[in-house]
Structures are given as C-alpha cells and as structure tokens.
Design a protein around this motif. Structure first.
Motif, PDB file in Angstrom:
ATOM      1  N   VAL A   1      -6.228  -3.055  14.362  1.00 57.72           N
ATOM      2  CA  VAL A   1      -5.049  -2.210  13.618  1.00 57.72           C
ATOM      3  C   VAL A   1      -5.371  -2.273  12.140  1.00 57.72           C
ATOM      4  O   VAL A   1      -5.579  -3.104  11.364  1.00 57.72           O
ATOM      5  N   ASN A   2      -5.793  -1.024  11.487  1.00 57.69           N
ATOM      6  CA  ASN A   2      -6.049  -0.677  10.367  1.00 57.69           C
ATOM      7  C   ASN A   2      -4.884  -0.810   9.347  1.00 57.69           C
ATOM      8  O   ASN A   2      -3.507  -0.333   9.677  1.00 57.69           O
ATOM      9  N   ASN A   3      -4.921  -1.617   8.090  1.00 58.75           N
ATOM     10  CA  ASN A   3      -3.984  -1.424   7.137  1.00 58.75           C
ATOM     11  C   ASN A   3      -4.503  -0.805   5.934  1.00 58.75           C
ATOM     12  O   ASN A   3      -5.116  -1.391   5.097  1.00 58.75           O
ATOM     13  N   HIS A   4      -4.351   0.575   6.300  1.00 57.60           N
ATOM     14  CA  HIS A   4      -4.838   1.431   5.223  1.00 57.60           C
ATOM     15  C   HIS A   4      -4.360   1.406   3.791  1.00 57.60           C
ATOM     16  O   HIS A   4      -2.905   1.439   3.913  1.00 57.60           O
TER      17      HIS A   4
ATOM     18  N   VAL B   1       3.227   8.750   2.954  1.00 62.72           N
ATOM     19  CA  VAL B   1       2.053   9.526   2.217  1.00 62.72           C
ATOM     20  C   VAL B   1       1.414   9.867   3.603  1.00 62.72           C
ATOM     21  O   VAL B   1       0.695  10.842   3.829  1.00 62.72           O
ATOM     22  N   LYS B   2       0.754   8.647   4.168  1.00 63.14           N
ATOM     23  CA  LYS B   2      -0.438   8.863   5.139  1.00 63.14           C
ATOM     24  C   LYS B   2      -0.028   9.576   6.410  1.00 63.14           C
ATOM     25  O   LYS B   2      -0.611  10.319   6.795  1.00 63.14           O
ATOM     26  N   ASN B   3       1.286   9.471   6.831  1.00 66.99           N
ATOM     27  CA  ASN B   3       1.663  10.140   7.830  1.00 66.99           C
ATOM     28  C   ASN B   3       1.967  11.500   7.810  1.00 66.99           C
ATOM     29  O   ASN B   3       1.725  12.437   8.503  1.00 66.99           O
ATOM     30  N   TYR B   4       2.466  11.997   6.424  1.00 72.33           N
ATOM     31  CA  TYR B   4       2.556  13.475   5.981  1.00 72.33           C
ATOM     32  C   TYR B   4       1.245  13.831   6.260  1.00 72.33           C
ATOM     33  O   TYR B   4       0.967  15.166   6.547  1.00 72.33           O
ATOM     34  N   LEU B   5       0.080  13.225   5.603  1.00 69.46           N
ATOM     35  CA  LEU B   5      -1.118  13.912   5.491  1.00 69.46           C
ATOM     36  C   LEU B   5      -1.701  14.026   7.030  1.00 69.46           C
ATOM     37  O   LEU B   5      -2.338  14.920   7.157  1.00 69.46           O
ATOM     38  N   PHE B   6      -1.633  12.974   7.855  1.00 68.29           N
ATOM     39  CA  PHE B   6      -2.229  13.055   9.175  1.00 68.29           C
ATOM     40  C   PHE B   6      -1.388  14.452   9.797  1.00 68.29           C
ATOM     41  O   PHE B   6      -2.289  15.029  10.487  1.00 68.29           O
ATOM     42  N   LYS B   7      -0.108  14.554   9.904  1.00 68.74           N
ATOM     43  CA  LYS B   7       0.659  15.584  10.416  1.00 68.74           C
ATOM     44  C   LYS B   7       0.144  17.177   9.881  1.00 68.74           C
ATOM     45  O   LYS B   7      -0.016  17.858  10.597  1.00 68.74           O
ATOM     46  N   SER B   8       0.260  16.979   8.668  1.00 64.48           N
ATOM     47  CA  SER B   8      -0.365  18.298   8.030  1.00 64.48           C
ATOM     48  C   SER B   8      -1.870  18.641   8.467  1.00 64.48           C
ATOM     49  O   SER B   8      -2.205  19.767   8.820  1.00 64.48           O
TER      50      SER B   8
ATOM     51  N   HIS C   1       0.867  -1.241   0.045  1.00 63.46           N
ATOM     52  CA  HIS C   1      -0.142   0.024   0.093  1.00 63.46           C
ATOM     53  C   HIS C   1       0.731   1.202   0.023  1.00 63.46           C
ATOM     54  O   HIS C   1       0.407   2.449  -0.779  1.00 63.46           O
ATOM     55  N   ASP C   2       1.747   1.289   0.586  1.00 61.92           N
ATOM     56  CA  ASP C   2       2.899   2.368   0.934  1.00 61.92           C
ATOM     57  C   ASP C   2       3.555   2.919  -0.406  1.00 61.92           C
ATOM     58  O   ASP C   2       3.645   3.724  -1.005  1.00 61.92           O
ATOM     59  N   ASP C   3       3.718   1.516  -1.253  1.00 60.12           N
ATOM     60  CA  ASP C   3       4.466   1.662  -2.500  1.00 60.12           C
ATOM     61  C   ASP C   3       3.420   2.254  -3.378  1.00 60.12           C
ATOM     62  O   ASP C   3       3.851   3.327  -4.350  1.00 60.12           O
ATOM     63  N   HIS C   4       2.146   1.691  -3.330  1.00 59.25           N
ATOM     64  CA  HIS C   4       1.032   2.332  -4.091  1.00 59.25           C
ATOM     65  C   HIS C   4       0.919   4.000  -4.016  1.00 59.25           C
ATOM     66  O   HIS C   4       0.956   4.685  -4.888  1.00 59.25           O
ATOM     67  N   ASN C   5       1.019   4.360  -2.666  1.00 63.21           N
ATOM     68  CA  ASN C   5       0.846   5.599  -2.397  1.00 63.21           C
ATOM     69  C   ASN C   5       2.030   6.627  -2.974  1.00 63.21           C
ATOM     70  O   ASN C   5       1.868   7.725  -3.296  1.00 63.21           O
ATOM     71  N   THR C   6       3.103   5.884  -2.656  1.00 65.37           N
ATOM     72  CA  THR C   6       4.317   6.603  -3.344  1.00 65.37           C
ATOM     73  C   THR C   6       4.244   6.938  -4.761  1.00 65.37           C
ATOM     74  O   THR C   6       4.411   8.118  -5.255  1.00 65.37           O
ATOM     75  N   ALA C   7       3.922   5.761  -5.461  1.00 68.75           N
ATOM     76  CA  ALA C   7       3.765   5.960  -6.983  1.00 68.75           C
ATOM     77  C   ALA C   7       2.793   7.111  -7.201  1.00 68.75           C
ATOM     78  O   ALA C   7       2.738   7.970  -8.206  1.00 68.75           O
ATOM     79  N   THR C   8       1.556   6.945  -6.732  1.00 66.96           N
ATOM     80  CA  THR C   8       0.426   8.226  -6.612  1.00 66.96           C
ATOM     81  C   THR C   8       0.962   9.430  -6.375  1.00 66.96           C
ATOM     82  O   THR C   8       0.698  10.311  -7.156  1.00 66.96           O
TER      83      THR C   8
END
Length: 206
Positions: A203-206, A76-83, A8-15
């Motif tokens: 525990v979510n695996n978003h 990406v998810k952590n970056y969005l959470f923080k922002s 999922h993280d790899d997919h988010n990075t590509a996006t």
C-alpha cells in the motif's frame, strides 16, 4: 489514515493553497509530486503512453488556467485522480474507443500485481496469492479498478466513490461483487482473499 499520510496530505494542502495564489514553484511542485502516481493510475485505463501524458498535461494546464476558481479538496491526490480519470475517458472517446462508465465490460483496465518486496512464510498463502494474481485479471474492469484503489492506493470507500463517481453504497457492492467472483474461482473464504490481497499489495503512502 497513517501519521505519514496525514503529514503528506497537510503538505499537499499547503502546496495547493500556494498554487491557487499563483505561486509557480508550488504549481511545479504539485506536478512533480504527483506525475508518477497519476501516470501509474492512467496506465490502468490505457497502454497508450501518449494519451496518458497528454491527459496529465491537460489536467495541469486546466488547473493553472482555472486556479482562482478552484475549491480546496479534502485530498489533493484524490481530486487529481478523479480529474485525470475523466480526461482520459474523454480522450479515449474522441479516438472512437467508446468508454461507457456504466458498463463494466466497456473500458480496459490492465492490472498488475507486484510481489517483489513481499516476505511470505506460508506456502499456502503464497499459492493463494499466485491464484489471485492470475484470476484478478479476469474480473470486469471496474472491479479491478476498485481493488486497485482499495488495496494498492489504500483509499477509503468514500474516496473511491468520489473518484469512480458512484455512491459509497455502490462502492461497497462493487468490491463485494469482486470478492464473490474471486471466491467462486478460488474456493476460498472472503476473509482469506482479503488478507491475501493486503499481503499482495504494497500500500503506497504517497
């Protein structure tokens, strides 16, 4: 990190990389993939749905406007959470509901735990989980937040520290302080509390 999280993280990075290059489809995919979890996270700070949605929209407007100058976050998810966290606090401040990041008592963090999908065989563990569900809401907001990020979102302490804008050492201290407070009222060992927390949360695996 599980294999599913890595994929999922790899997919988010590509996006993310495609979005930075101005790909509108990637941008909308980024929004659609994260709106629900960002909305859920925002709800931990305020029950004002309008504030949350405005903050999410502000976040994505800023992302598109500033995309050329953005870096490449590890998560990406952590970056969005923080922002989002930062934007919500500013919005609450502008509404004269002062939020002091250094004072645990200043900002609200309504906390919910779901047992809907839990299969619990041990009655004593079930009783402990019920007590945790009740007493966790009495913890200071930042202690509730770190438990949410650690056990519900399944984040590591380095990721939590980045989102909460504290150092990793402070993140450890904050969660152990939460354990101490729960231990005082529950009269249970820290190990039992940690195991019960893991059982409480899906525990979510978003």
């Amino acid at each position: 990190m599980s294999h599913e999280q890595i994929v999922h993280d790899d997919h988010n990075t590509a996006t993310w990389l495609a979005f930075k290059e101005g790909n509108w489809d990637a941008y909308t995919r980024l929004y659609n993939n994260h709106f629900k979890i960002l909305n859920n996270y925002g709800y931990k700070f305020t029950r004002d749905v309008n504030v949350i949605e405005d903050a999410i929209h502000d976040l994505f407007i800023r992302l598109w406007t500033n995309r050329a100058g953005l870096g490449n976050p590890v998560s990406v998810k952590n970056y969005l959470f923080k922002s989002l966290r930062s934007i919500i606090f500013r919005k609450l401040q502008s509404k004269s509901r002062f939020v002091d990041l250094e004072d645990e008592a200043e900002h609200n963090f309504p906390f919910e735990i779901s047992f809907d999908q839990q299969i619990i065989a041990d009655e004593e563990e079930l009783e402990l989980q019920k007590k945790i569900k009740f007493h966790i809401k009495t913890l200071p907001p930042r202690q509730q937040e770190i438990i949410y990020l650690r056990f519900y979102e399944g984040l590591g302490y380095d990721e939590i520290a980045d989102i909460m804008e504290i150092n990793v050492s402070s993140a450890y201290k904050l969660i152990y302080k939460a354990f101490d407070n729960l231990q005082d009222v529950l009269k249970a060992s820290k190990l039992a509390i940690v195991l019960a927390l893991y059982s409480c949360f899906c525990v979510n695996n978003h």
